[in-house]
Design a protein around this motif. Sequence first.
Motif, short mmCIF file in Angstrom:
data_model
loop_
_atom_site.label_atom_id
_atom_site.label_comp_id
_atom_site.label_asym_id
_atom_site.label_seq_id
_atom_site.Cartn_x
_atom_site.Cartn_y
_atom_site.Cartn_z
N LYS A 195 -7.50 0.89 -3.34
CA LYS A 195 -6.25 1.19 -2.67
C LYS A 195 -5.14 1.20 -3.70
N VAL A 196 -4.30 2.21 -3.65
CA VAL A 196 -3.20 2.32 -4.61
C VAL A 196 -2.01 1.54 -4.06
N TYR B 129 0.84 -1.20 0.00
CA TYR B 129 0.00 0.00 0.00
C TYR B 129 0.88 1.24 0.00
N THR B 130 0.55 2.19 -0.88
CA THR B 130 1.34 3.41 -1.03
C THR B 130 0.95 4.51 -0.05
N GLY B 131 -0.15 4.32 0.65
CA GLY B 131 -0.66 5.35 1.54
C GLY B 131 -1.78 6.19 0.94
N ILE B 132 -2.10 5.93 -0.35
CA ILE B 132 -3.14 6.68 -1.04
C ILE B 132 -4.33 5.77 -1.34
N LEU C 118 -6.98 10.46 -1.32
CA LEU C 118 -6.43 11.06 -0.11
C LEU C 118 -5.46 10.10 0.56
N ARG C 119 -4.55 10.71 1.31
CA ARG C 119 -3.69 9.91 2.18
C ARG C 119 -4.55 9.37 3.31
N ALA C 120 -4.48 8.08 3.54
CA ALA C 120 -5.34 7.46 4.55
C ALA C 120 -4.69 6.19 5.05
#
Length: 403
Positions: A282-283, A180-183, A234-236
């Motif tokens: 999820k990116v 997961y990249t956080g985005i 969004l960052r999540a």
Amino acid sequence: MNTRHHPITIIGAGLGGLTLARVLHVNGIEAAVFDLEAGRHARTQGGMLDIHTENGQVALRAAGLYDDFLALVHRGGEATRVLDKHATVHWDEGGEDEAGHGGDERPEVDRGQLRRLLLDSLPEGTIRWNRQATGARPLGDGRHEVTFTDGSRITTDLLIGADGAWSRTRTLVSDAWPAYTGISFVETTLDEADTRHPAEAALVGDGMLFALDDGKGFLAHRKTDGSLHIYTALRAAEDWLDTIDFADADVAKAAVLAEFDGWADSLKALVAHADGALVPRKVNALPVDHRWSRAPGVTLLGDAAHVMSPFAGEGANLAMLDGAQLGQAIAAHPDDTGKALAAYEEELFPRSEGKAAESAGGLELCFGPDPLPQLLGVFSGGPEDTDADRGRDGDRDRDGDRG
């Protein structure tokens, strides 16, 4: 159950796998393609793709489909707008010149139409639908056995994993797995935008819209069918999407929009007025330098080889170029699979690493601190140009070369 043998087997009928099958076909080489979907119309398609001169267009020329591709181009689709969180326009560039000509370096095309072009270019029976691969094992001398969920098996002399981010074929050559990249993305669509959603249609314009700030934002583009396709990003935390009930569109809209307090209502309307379901994404990405040691009789292409974030717009373009170059290498060395794969991977690895680094940089630009001046620097040709301005490839996990 009899085990059938295929000299060349491609797992996954996404853009990369189809391009490979097409290039092999034009060179007089037969391949069998296996895909998990029930049929060619089963897969839900995403939005627009910008097809780059240096890779996607090269692949289409190799496939003998370049002129047919030009007929699908969305004229004016390269138009771009950059807004801040208050919906103030900071950049507005049209996609055509005064004579009505669009740019030819990165023309826009509907992903579904491009995929249909490739599907229609293959002989009937090339693709075996409803055949999801569950695993593969080496048999020696470069041969492999592939098993499917229906219990059937095949053997093959050359196995190509074009089966996307969560590739099962990848396990034959690599232990890497996407992280997961956080985005996180939430995709929405506004149908018949000009008549049903005129305010949102005017906001987005004829091509692509970027509205980014505070580690979040809206990425939207107009499709050739007149709809608007929106990625709310969004960052999540990795589990954020899992906390939202996407079965209830109204509940999901409220949860997403709660993250955009202080943003313009006109931007939030891209979610609030959406038609149909909201789709969570999820990116994920493989390591930038992902590669593997040469393995007899097997290789990877597309997301199976180098899944990356969509913030350089390279995923589909690279998958198609991978397929074209692999097909050409096989045609150049029809009696020496090892030499063909070595030639292909020698170019694949450095190319993939460079584009993956661009994509990672684009993600940080878009969702890092104060992205607006950096985006404006990109569009004005300044030193911050990381190619993030053409990140229109966000549907890869949906349309990835899955098998």
